[in-house]
Design a protein around this motif. Structure first.
Motif: not given
Lengths: 235, 235, 235, 235
Positions: D2-21
Motif C-alpha cells: 500500500k502506498v499512501l499520498g498526502l496532499l498538502g496543497s489547498p488545490r485538487r488541480y494544481g501542480n502538487s496534486f498533479k505530481g502526486l497523481m
C-alpha cells in the motif's frame, strides 16, 4: 519605536516563551515599546496560495477573515518583530509557519503598490528545542523574512539545542537579551543614531536583578493555570 | 565606503561572475569603492578547526600561511561584502565554503578581544545554478554570516535556478543590481543617512545603457582567454 | 559487501573520526568489509563545473588528474558509504564538500551511459560539532546524496551538537553504531535478505567490550603523532 | 503493498496534486494499491509538544482528538508514503508541516514500545513552486522523515521551481512517475525482490497514453467545482 513578539509555542511557560520575554525586556530597556501575541491562541487558517493563480489576489488584508487581521495590523505598526518558536523537527512549529505563510499578503503588496509591506522591518529569532535543528529552523526563518524585505541585524538569534531551563542557560540568556537589543539598535541605526556596539556582553547582571525574578514569577503563574491535556490521558 | 566582492566560481565569464559585476557596479553607482577577488585563483588551504581543541588558537591571521591573508585584509577593510557563488549541489561551491570556514579566524576574535571582527559588516549574496537549490545555498550563507556578526540588508540576494544567460534575465539583473545597492544603502543607514527605499525598480535602463555593454565586452574577453581543460579530453 | 568511510575532518582523533570508526566497526560486525579514507590527506582540487558549459564533459574519471581518482575508485567498489564530517558553520567541512562536488563526475554518467554511477549505493552520515547545525549539515548531505541516486536507510545519521567526548556520549555511540549497521542491513535487504529491525538498541555492551578499548588506543596513538600547528604560534 | 499520498496543497488541480497523481499512478502500475488524503480538508489541530514535558505522553493516537486519527491509521497501514506539497517560502506548506509535527506520536512510540512506528516505511516527495526553494523544502522533509525511521529510496523526489503546467514539464513528469515507482521498488527490495534499476526513463509513453488524458479530465472537473474565494473579493 515598537517591537512585536510572536510566540509560536503552545506554552506560555516554556523555553521559547522565556527567550521571547528576555528579548522583549531588553528591547524595552533600550527604548522600545513592546507587545506580543500568543499565536496558539489565535484562529489563523492556512494560506490558500491565491497568488499561484492570480498574483494580484494576494493582498492585505487577505481574503480569509480570521485573527490574522490582528497579526497583520500589529506587524504593520511594528518597527521590529521577534519570532520565537520551539524547534519542531528542525523547523519552526507549524503554527509559526502558518503565520509566516499568511504574511505573504503583506509581502505581496509589491505587486499591488510596488513595495513589500515588510520592507525595512527589523527581525530577530528565538528557537528552542531539546535536540538538533535550531540553526536549521533559524536559517529557514531568516531567509524567508529577508526575502520579504526585512533587515537581519547582527546577532539576530538565540537558540537552544538541548535540555535545560532557559532561565539558567547563561549563553542563551545573553544571546536572547541581545536579540532584543540588536533589533532596537538596528532600528535606531536606520533612524540615524550611531551604534557603538552590536552585542552587549554586560547584560547579565541586569537580567539577574530585574528580569529573572519577574520571569520566574510569570512562568510559575502561567504554568499553574495551564491546561495539560496529556495529564488525564496518559501516565 | 568599500564593498568587496568574493567570487566562488571557477569562471570569470559565467552567471555568478556576471551577477557579482552587476552588484558591484550598482554599489559604485551609489557611492562605494569596489574590488573583487577570484577565489579560485588564490591558494587557500582548508580550515584545521584549531578552535575545537583550543578556543583561543583560532585568531587572525590564522596559523596557516597562505593567500587567505589577502582575503582577511580585504575583508577587514571592507564595509560590505558580496558573496557570489555557483550553486553546486544546493550549496556554495567548496571553494567559497572553504573561504567561509577560514573566516572563522575573524569571527573567533570574540574570544580574544571581545568582538567578532565581522561585526556590523553588511553582506549580500549572488547564487546561480541551472537547477534547484539557490535558496538553500543562500540560506546557508546568510545564517553563517549573520552568526559571525554581519548585517543582512533587505533584498540581500539575487539568484538563478535554471538555464539562461544572466545578462538577459531581467528579474535576476534587477535583483543583482539591488544587492549592490542595498548593501551600500545599509552602510549609509548605519552611518546616519536616511534611506528612502530599499529596492529600486528603476535601475534597468541604466544597466542596459552603461553596465551591460561593458559586461558583454569583459565576459567575451575573459571567455576567450579562459582555459577549458575539458575541451582536450572529451568531446 | 564493502562499506567505505570518508573522513572530512582534519583530525584522526576527534569526534568525527571516532563516530566513523564506530560505524565502520558495526558495519564489520554485521558482515561488511570496510575501508576508510582521510580526505585531508588527499590532494583533491576543486570542481571546475564543466557540466555548466558542456553537460557531457563531466564524466568519470574527471578532467582533473589528482587523488580524486582514488576516491572515485573506492566509491565505485563500495556498496555503502559513510560520510563523517565535523560541522563547520552548520555544513560539512569544505574538504568534505569539495569531494561531494567532485562526485558529480559519477552522478553525471547519467548523461553518458544513462545511469548515475551512485545509483543504489547506501549511505550514512556522522556529523559532530560543539554548537548547533549538525542536522542542517546532515540534511544537506542527505538531499545531495539522494539526488545522486543513493539510498538513505532508516536511522542513517549520528550527530553531536555540543561539547563532550564522542566515546562517552551514549546516545551518539548507539546512533553511530547503528549508522554502520543500518547501511549494512539495507545492502542486505536490497540483496533479498529479510531485515527484522532497523535499529539495534543492544549494541552498547559489545561496544564497551570490544570497540571502545581499541578506539581509545587508536585515538591516543593518533593524537600523539599529530602535528598541532597552532601550538607553536599561539598560547 | 500500500502506498499512501498526502496532499498538502489547498488545490485538487494544481501542480502538487498533479505530481502526486503521477506518482500514485506509477505506484499502481508497479503493483501497489494506492490511496490519498487531501490534508486541507481534514481538521488537524497543531501539536502541543507534550513530549517536551513528559516524553511518554506523546504516543499514538495523540491526546488531541481530531482527524489526525484518520491520517495515523492510513500511515500505519501504508508501506510507502508520498508527501506532495506546494513550496510556501522554501518549505512545505504549514498544513503539511502540521501533519508532520503530529506524526511525532508515531515516531515517539520508540519511548513506549521500543520502536518508531514509522520505522522502515518508504517515502517519496513532490514539491512544486514557481520560485526557488523546492530543494530546501525537500531537504527538510527528507531529513525529518529519515529521523523518524523512514527509508529514502533513490530518486525519491520530483520538484518544480518555476512557472508552467506540471502536465507538460517532461522532466518533472518523469521524475514524479519515478517517485512512485521507486517507492514501490524499494518496498519490493525490502521484501526480497531483486530490483534491476531504480529509475525508469521509459515511462513517458505510458504517461501520455494512459495517465495524462485521465489527469486532464480530473483536473478540469476539480477546478470547475473548486471555490475560488479570492474571485469575489479582488479583481
Amino acid at each position: 519605536m515598537k517591537v512585536l513578539g510572536l510566540l509560536g509555542s503552545p506554552r506560555r511557560y516554556g523555553n521559547s516563551f522565556k527567550g521571547l520575554m528576555m528579548a522583549l525586556k531588553a528591547a524595552e530597556r533600550f527604548g522600545a515599546e513592546t507587545e506580543w501575541l500568543h499565536l496558539y491562541e489565535l484562529d489563523v487558517k492556512p494560506c490558500l496560495g491565491c497568488a499561484s493563480e492570480d498574483v494580484k489576489a494576494c493582498r492585505y488584508p487577505c481574503v480569509i477573515k480570521d485573527d490574522m487581521k490582528i497579526i497583520y495590523d500589529k506587524v504593520l505598526e511594528a518597527d521590529g518583530i521577534i519570532f520565537a518558536t520551539p524547534v519542531y523537527w528542525y523547523s519552526p512549529s507549524a503554527v509559526m509557519k502558518n503565520v509566516i505563510d499568511r504574511l505573504t499578503a503583506l509581502e505581496n503588496m509589491i505587486h499591488i503598490d510596488g513595495k513589500s509591506w515588510m520592507d525595512g522591518k527589523v527581525v530577530g529569532f528565538v528557537a528552542t528545542g531539546n535536540d538538533s535543528g535550531a540553526m536549521f529552523a533559524v536559517a529557514q526563518m531568516m531567509s524567508i523574512l529577508n526575502s520579504m524585505g526585512a533587515v537581519i541585524p547582527p546577532w539576530s538569534m538565540a537558540y537552544i539545542n538541548g535540555p535545560g531551563d532557559a532561565l539558567e542557560l547563561k549563553n542563551f540568556v545573553l544571546d536572547a537579551l541581545n536579540v532584543g537589543r540588536s533589533v532596537v539598535m538596528m532600528i535606531k541605526a536606520m533612524r540615524g543614531e550611531k551604534v557603538e556596539k552590536w552585542y552587549d556582553p554586560d547584560l547579565l547582571e541586569w537580567y539577574e536583578r530585574e528580569v529573572k525574578p519577574w520571569l520566574i514569577r510569570v512562568v510559575k503563574e502561567e504554568e499553574e493555570k495551564a491546561e495539560k491535556p496529556w495529564k488525564s490521558s496518559t501516565s
